[in-house]
Design a protein around this motif. Structure first.
Motif, PDB file in Angstrom:
ATOM      1  N   ASP A 159     105.848  67.005  65.987  1.00  0.00           N
ATOM      2  CA  ASP A 159     106.908  67.898  66.472  1.00  0.00           C
ATOM      3  C   ASP A 159     106.643  68.243  67.935  1.00  0.00           C
ATOM      4  O   ASP A 159     105.603  67.892  68.510  1.00  0.00           O
ATOM      5  CB  ASP A 159     106.982  69.175  65.621  1.00  0.00           C
ATOM      6  CG  ASP A 159     105.646  69.876  65.515  1.00  0.00           C
ATOM      7  OD1 ASP A 159     105.074  70.217  66.567  1.00  0.00           O
ATOM      8  OD2 ASP A 159     105.152  70.063  64.385  1.00  0.00           O
ATOM      9  N   ILE A 160     107.597  68.960  68.534  1.00  0.00           N
ATOM     10  CA  ILE A 160     107.511  69.223  69.964  1.00  0.00           C
ATOM     11  C   ILE A 160     106.403  70.217  70.302  1.00  0.00           C
ATOM     12  O   ILE A 160     105.915  70.243  71.430  1.00  0.00           O
ATOM     13  CB  ILE A 160     108.862  69.735  70.504  1.00  0.00           C
ATOM     14  CG1 ILE A 160     109.248  71.066  69.858  1.00  0.00           C
ATOM     15  CG2 ILE A 160     109.943  68.710  70.307  1.00  0.00           C
ATOM     16  CD1 ILE A 160     110.482  71.696  70.478  1.00  0.00           C
ATOM     17  N   PHE A 161     106.003  71.057  69.344  1.00  0.00           N
ATOM     18  CA  PHE A 161     104.931  72.012  69.618  1.00  0.00           C
ATOM     19  C   PHE A 161     103.620  71.279  69.898  1.00  0.00           C
ATOM     20  O   PHE A 161     102.863  71.652  70.793  1.00  0.00           O
ATOM     21  CB  PHE A 161     104.766  72.983  68.451  1.00  0.00           C
ATOM     22  CG  PHE A 161     105.886  73.967  68.341  1.00  0.00           C
ATOM     23  CD1 PHE A 161     106.183  74.824  69.391  1.00  0.00           C
ATOM     24  CD2 PHE A 161     106.651  74.044  67.187  1.00  0.00           C
ATOM     25  CE1 PHE A 161     107.211  75.738  69.291  1.00  0.00           C
ATOM     26  CE2 PHE A 161     107.680  74.944  67.092  1.00  0.00           C
ATOM     27  CZ  PHE A 161     107.969  75.804  68.136  1.00  0.00           C
ATOM     28  N   HIS A 162     103.347  70.235  69.128  1.00  0.00           N
ATOM     29  CA  HIS A 162     102.129  69.457  69.362  1.00  0.00           C
ATOM     30  C   HIS A 162     102.222  68.678  70.683  1.00  0.00           C
ATOM     31  O   HIS A 162     101.223  68.495  71.381  1.00  0.00           O
ATOM     32  CB  HIS A 162     101.891  68.498  68.197  1.00  0.00           C
ATOM     33  CG  HIS A 162     101.474  69.174  66.934  1.00  0.00           C
ATOM     34  ND1 HIS A 162     102.385  69.738  66.058  1.00  0.00           N
ATOM     35  CD2 HIS A 162     100.234  69.381  66.389  1.00  0.00           C
ATOM     36  CE1 HIS A 162     101.739  70.261  65.030  1.00  0.00           C
ATOM     37  NE2 HIS A 162     100.433  70.067  65.204  1.00  0.00           N
ATOM     38  N   VAL A 163     103.435  68.213  71.012  1.00  0.00           N
ATOM     39  CA  VAL A 163     103.619  67.489  72.273  1.00  0.00           C
ATOM     40  C   VAL A 163     103.382  68.413  73.460  1.00  0.00           C
ATOM     41  O   VAL A 163     102.757  68.036  74.461  1.00  0.00           O
ATOM     42  CB  VAL A 163     105.033  66.866  72.335  1.00  0.00           C
ATOM     43  CG1 VAL A 163     105.279  66.238  73.703  1.00  0.00           C
ATOM     44  CG2 VAL A 163     105.204  65.822  71.235  1.00  0.00           C
ATOM     45  N   GLN A 164     103.878  69.642  73.372  1.00  0.00           N
ATOM     46  CA  GLN A 164     103.724  70.582  74.478  1.00  0.00           C
ATOM     47  C   GLN A 164     102.276  71.001  74.692  1.00  0.00           C
ATOM     48  O   GLN A 164     101.914  71.460  75.777  1.00  0.00           O
ATOM     49  CB  GLN A 164     104.609  71.805  74.235  1.00  0.00           C
ATOM     50  CG  GLN A 164     106.101  71.504  74.393  1.00  0.00           C
ATOM     51  CD  GLN A 164     106.975  72.684  74.017  1.00  0.00           C
ATOM     52  OE1 GLN A 164     106.538  73.621  73.347  1.00  0.00           O
ATOM     53  NE2 GLN A 164     108.231  72.646  74.441  1.00  0.00           N
ATOM     54  N   ASN A 165     101.442  70.847  73.684  1.00  0.00           N
ATOM     55  CA  ASN A 165     100.026  71.120  73.870  1.00  0.00           C
ATOM     56  C   ASN A 165      99.347  70.067  74.752  1.00  0.00           C
ATOM     57  O   ASN A 165      98.227  70.263  75.221  1.00  0.00           O
ATOM     58  CB  ASN A 165      99.316  71.182  72.514  1.00  0.00           C
ATOM     59  CG  ASN A 165      99.735  72.415  71.708  1.00  0.00           C
ATOM     60  OD1 ASN A 165     100.093  73.443  72.274  1.00  0.00           O
ATOM     61  ND2 ASN A 165      99.698  72.293  70.387  1.00  0.00           N
ATOM     62  N   LEU A 166     100.033  68.938  74.955  1.00  0.00           N
ATOM     63  CA  LEU A 166      99.520  67.877  75.822  1.00  0.00           C
ATOM     64  C   LEU A 166     100.234  67.868  77.164  1.00  0.00           C
ATOM     65  O   LEU A 166     100.370  66.822  77.817  1.00  0.00           O
ATOM     66  CB  LEU A 166      99.682  66.517  75.123  1.00  0.00           C
ATOM     67  CG  LEU A 166      98.936  66.373  73.795  1.00  0.00           C
ATOM     68  CD1 LEU A 166      99.357  65.089  73.088  1.00  0.00           C
ATOM     69  CD2 LEU A 166      97.429  66.375  74.025  1.00  0.00           C
ATOM     70  N   GLN A 167     100.691  69.033  77.592  1.00  0.00           N
ATOM     71  CA  GLN A 167     101.432  69.151  78.846  1.00  0.00           C
ATOM     72  C   GLN A 167     100.579  68.764  80.051  1.00  0.00           C
ATOM     73  O   GLN A 167     101.105  68.429  81.109  1.00  0.00           O
ATOM     74  CB  GLN A 167     101.943  70.595  79.005  1.00  0.00           C
ATOM     75  CG  GLN A 167     102.939  70.818  80.129  1.00  0.00           C
ATOM     76  CD  GLN A 167     104.305  70.245  79.815  1.00  0.00           C
ATOM     77  OE1 GLN A 167     104.535  69.653  78.766  1.00  0.00           O
ATOM     78  NE2 GLN A 167     105.219  70.410  80.741  1.00  0.00           N
ATOM     79  N   TRP A 168      99.277  68.808  79.888  1.00  0.00           N
ATOM     80  CA  TRP A 168      98.400  68.464  81.010  1.00  0.00           C
ATOM     81  C   TRP A 168      98.604  67.027  81.469  1.00  0.00           C
ATOM     82  O   TRP A 168      98.362  66.698  82.653  1.00  0.00           O
ATOM     83  CB  TRP A 168      96.936  68.690  80.623  1.00  0.00           C
ATOM     84  CG  TRP A 168      96.427  67.791  79.539  1.00  0.00           C
ATOM     85  CD1 TRP A 168      96.489  68.006  78.196  1.00  0.00           C
ATOM     86  CD2 TRP A 168      95.784  66.526  79.732  1.00  0.00           C
ATOM     87  NE1 TRP A 168      95.920  66.963  77.522  1.00  0.00           N
ATOM     88  CE2 TRP A 168      95.467  66.030  78.448  1.00  0.00           C
ATOM     89  CE3 TRP A 168      95.423  65.777  80.846  1.00  0.00           C
ATOM     90  CZ2 TRP A 168      94.839  64.815  78.252  1.00  0.00           C
ATOM     91  CZ3 TRP A 168      94.791  64.561  80.666  1.00  0.00           C
ATOM     92  CH2 TRP A 168      94.505  64.093  79.373  1.00  0.00           C
ATOM     93  N   LEU A 169      99.067  66.162  80.576  1.00  0.00           N
ATOM     94  CA  LEU A 169      99.352  64.788  80.977  1.00  0.00           C
ATOM     95  C   LEU A 169     100.475  64.747  82.013  1.00  0.00           C
ATOM     96  O   LEU A 169     100.390  64.029  83.019  1.00  0.00           O
ATOM     97  CB  LEU A 169      99.724  63.951  79.755  1.00  0.00           C
ATOM     98  CG  LEU A 169      98.623  63.687  78.723  1.00  0.00           C
ATOM     99  CD1 LEU A 169      99.193  62.994  77.488  1.00  0.00           C
ATOM    100  CD2 LEU A 169      97.505  62.850  79.343  1.00  0.00           C
ATOM    101  N   SER A 170     101.510  65.529  81.774  1.00  0.00           N
ATOM    102  CA  SER A 170     102.617  65.606  82.738  1.00  0.00           C
ATOM    103  C   SER A 170     102.171  66.239  84.046  1.00  0.00           C
ATOM    104  O   SER A 170     102.610  65.828  85.131  1.00  0.00           O
ATOM    105  CB  SER A 170     103.779  66.414  82.137  1.00  0.00           C
ATOM    106  OG  SER A 170     104.300  65.793  80.991  1.00  0.00           O
ATOM    107  N   ILE A 171     101.287  67.251  83.955  1.00  0.00           N
ATOM    108  CA  ILE A 171     100.806  67.922  85.160  1.00  0.00           C
ATOM    109  C   ILE A 171     100.026  66.952  86.039  1.00  0.00           C
ATOM    110  O   ILE A 171     100.221  66.898  87.269  1.00  0.00           O
ATOM    111  CB  ILE A 171      99.939  69.139  84.777  1.00  0.00           C
ATOM    112  CG1 ILE A 171     100.804  70.203  84.092  1.00  0.00           C
ATOM    113  CG2 ILE A 171      99.246  69.715  85.996  1.00  0.00           C
ATOM    114  CD1 ILE A 171     100.016  71.388  83.549  1.00  0.00           C
ATOM    115  N   VAL A 172      99.161  66.156  85.421  1.00  0.00           N
ATOM    116  CA  VAL A 172      98.386  65.182  86.200  1.00  0.00           C
ATOM    117  C   VAL A 172      99.312  64.132  86.809  1.00  0.00           C
ATOM    118  O   VAL A 172      99.157  63.750  87.985  1.00  0.00           O
ATOM    119  CB  VAL A 172      97.321  64.520  85.314  1.00  0.00           C
ATOM    120  CG1 VAL A 172      96.606  63.406  86.084  1.00  0.00           C
ATOM    121  CG2 VAL A 172      96.311  65.547  84.830  1.00  0.00           C
TER     122      VAL A 172
END
Length: 352
Positions: A159-172
């Protein structure tokens, strides 16, 4: 099961204004920019420079237009899926869909392709920046890798909650985009500025090129920085995803605008404008050339150029009919027009 019981088991649903509302607004803005991209692509094909451009430039434009079209279709599918097909199904908002999962990788690919074009452009302008170009390409490859990782994780997570926990990938990924963008824009501007010859016409063309370079870098860089801050301070929203849709369109437009502004330069005195970045050192003539196999760059330090001036002197003789008979007795008339061509060679050293 009663309606009351059904509503009681529904988990916390995220607010729509900063999630799918932001994604919807980003799609609206992206579609507007996509229209500009299509217009730029149409203008590019219609310009005379299209036939003279190298094959790789035509392929780059075609690839960017195809990727932009797919990117726009995916963004529209995301909005339609969540806001129309799954209307009044709150649980569906928590589950990812294939189109939303594929957007990060496609955005990263569009940015990498367009920025690689500018990296090659910098290398052709000044080969002394080869190390900087390699470093910029490394940043772009890293950005593409992290974007693909975002897509892979989006397909894996439930689900999107688990995806948002990996937001650091987008930040990098955004950080790498900003680094490559700032590096290429700064070095391109510096190279163009150092190539000023002192001739008013040539320098005015270089000023136009500098203006385009700074404006393109300012637009794409500003959007990327805003998206980066949104990803850091609002990690559990889709504001960054909405901005990334617009970022992909902005980079595509920056590429096409650079190719199309050659027509503008032709209308302002440039007689030979092609696909690369070369400025002639002769006053009154400026041009670009990049035929794929060769490149004529800016003049290097210590290189002299000789300018030949062709001066045509015309002498007009006015005949008075009242004096014709008298004059004919003593003189033989010269031809009505007598032209003399002088060639003056003056060595001129251009310091860049």
């Amino acid at each position: 099961m009663s309606l009351h019981t059904d509503l009681g088991i529904i988990p916390n649903i995220p607010a729509l204004d900063n999630t799918f509302g932001a994604l919807l607004i980003g799609t609206f803005g992206g579609l507007v920019l996509f229209g500009v991209t299509l217009h730029q692509g149409y203008r590019y094909i219609r310009f005379p420079a299209y036939d003279k451009d190298a094959f790789y430039i035509k392929c780059t434009v075609a690839v960017v237009l195809i990727l932009e079209t797919i990117h726009s279709v995916l963004a529209m599918h995301v909005c339609y899926h969540y806001l129309v097909t799954k209307y009044f199904q709150p649980l569906a908002l928590l589950k990812g869909t294939w189109s939303a999962d594929a957007l990060p990788a496609l955005t990263g690919l569009i940015v990498a392709v367009t920025q690689a074009f500018f990296a090659r452009r910098l290398f052709l302008l000044n080969r002394k920046f080869a190390a900087a170009v390699v470093f910029a390409l490394g940043l772009l490859l890293g950005e593409l890798g992290f974007s693909i990782a975002c897509t892979v994780e989006a397909f894996i997570q439930p689900d999107i909650f688990h995806v948002q926990n990996l937001q650091w990938l987008s930040i990098v990924a955004l950080g790498l985009i900003i680094g490559a963008d700032m590096l290429l824009t700064t070095l391109l501007t510096f190279t163009l500025y150092r190539s000023r010859t002192g001739f008013k016409s040539t320098d005015s063309v270089l000023n136009i090129l500098i203006f385009y370079t700074i404006n393109n870098g300012l637009l794409t860089g500003t959007l990327s920085i805003v998206s980066l801050f949104m990803a850091i301070y609002y990690p559990h929203s889709l504001i960054t995803d909405g901005l990334n849709i617009c970022i992909a369109k902005a980079y595509a437009n920056s590429l096409l605008s650079v190719l199309n502004h050659r027509h503008f330069l032709r209308n302002h005195g440039c007689q030979d404008v092609d696909a690369g970045l070369t400025t002639s050192t002769t006053q009154g003539h400026c041009g670009y050339h990049d035929a794929g196999n060769g490149f004529h760059g800016f003049p290097q330090d210590g290189v002299s150029s000789q300018r030949v001036l062709h001066i045509k002197i015309t002498q007009d003789v006015v005949h008075d009919s009242s004096m014709r008979s008298a004059a004919s007795e003593d003189h033989q008339y010269l031809p009505c027009d007598k032209a003399t061509e002088l060639k003056v060679g003056a060595p001129e050293t251009v310091a860049v």
